[in-house]
Design a protein around this motif. Sequence first.
Motif, PDB file in Angstrom:
ATOM      1  N   GLU A  76     127.867  52.947 -52.866  1.00  0.00           N
ATOM      2  CA  GLU A  76     127.286  51.633 -53.157  1.00  0.00           C
ATOM      3  C   GLU A  76     126.787  51.550 -54.598  1.00  0.00           C
ATOM      4  OE1 GLU A  76     124.552  50.544 -49.951  1.00  0.00           O
ATOM      5  OE2 GLU A  76     126.268  49.709 -48.857  1.00  0.00           O
ATOM      6  N   LEU A  77     126.329  52.659 -55.150  1.00  0.00           N
ATOM      7  CA  LEU A  77     125.931  52.675 -56.550  1.00  0.00           C
ATOM      8  C   LEU A  77     127.162  52.536 -57.446  1.00  0.00           C
ATOM      9  CD1 LEU A  77     123.234  55.499 -56.470  1.00  0.00           C
ATOM     10  CD2 LEU A  77     122.897  53.017 -56.305  1.00  0.00           C
ATOM     11  N   GLU A  78     128.263  53.176 -57.044  1.00  0.00           N
ATOM     12  CA  GLU A  78     129.516  53.072 -57.799  1.00  0.00           C
ATOM     13  C   GLU A  78     130.065  51.646 -57.760  1.00  0.00           C
ATOM     14  OE1 GLU A  78     132.014  55.942 -55.874  1.00  0.00           O
ATOM     15  OE2 GLU A  78     130.816  57.632 -56.588  1.00  0.00           O
ATOM     16  N   LEU A  79     129.992  51.000 -56.598  1.00  0.00           N
ATOM     17  CA  LEU A  79     130.517  49.647 -56.451  1.00  0.00           C
ATOM     18  C   LEU A  79     129.638  48.636 -57.172  1.00  0.00           C
ATOM     19  CD1 LEU A  79     131.563  49.714 -52.666  1.00  0.00           C
ATOM     20  CD2 LEU A  79     133.077  49.827 -54.664  1.00  0.00           C
ATOM     21  N   GLY A  80     128.321  48.887 -57.226  1.00  0.00           N
ATOM     22  CA  GLY A  80     127.378  48.006 -57.900  1.00  0.00           C
ATOM     23  C   GLY A  80     127.196  46.691 -57.174  1.00  0.00           C
TER      24      GLY A  80
END
Length: 189
Positions: A76-80
């Motif tokens: 989820e951090l990667e997807l933003g």
Amino acid sequence: MKKVGILGGTFNPPHIGHLIMANEAYHALELDEVRLMPNAIAPHKQLADDASMEDRLRMVEIATSPHEHLKVEPIELELGGVSYTYQTMVELIEREHDAQFYFIIGGDMIDSLHTWHRIDELVNLVQFVGLRRPGTVGASTYNVKIIEAPEIDLSSTFIRTRLKSGGTVQFLLPEGVEGYVRKVGLYGT
């Protein structure tokens, strides 16, 4: 097929209640691993200004590192952007065809499951696993597998307040997390 538990949240900061939930689900369901998944922007709550995504990710890494069966899931951090569980799970399933996902939630989330984005589709992608929390009903019209576990009345909000007031958080945070919080100067420390 690999059995993977996912415990999502802001983890602002991660506390022992999170680890207890993950561990209880791991053992009760005989999972291969449980991943703690910090979200980028939670659709249902506002983050305190002083813990960046990087800080929250680092604290989850510290919290899980001593435990071989607990991992970090940074998707989820990667997807933003705003983190919607439905979109995240679609992406995870595309990446990992050989995994069955169990999404672990507490009593407050069980009670509000009907409000989740695309919940009618999401329940077909994952098995929800619920652990009751004090002060919640812990019931849903959706299929949630409830597991028996100690009910811990602890929240990240409580810990942030305690830290800001200079109170103790001994035994409330996983080993190493308090040191990181104080080193970086989070939550008014």
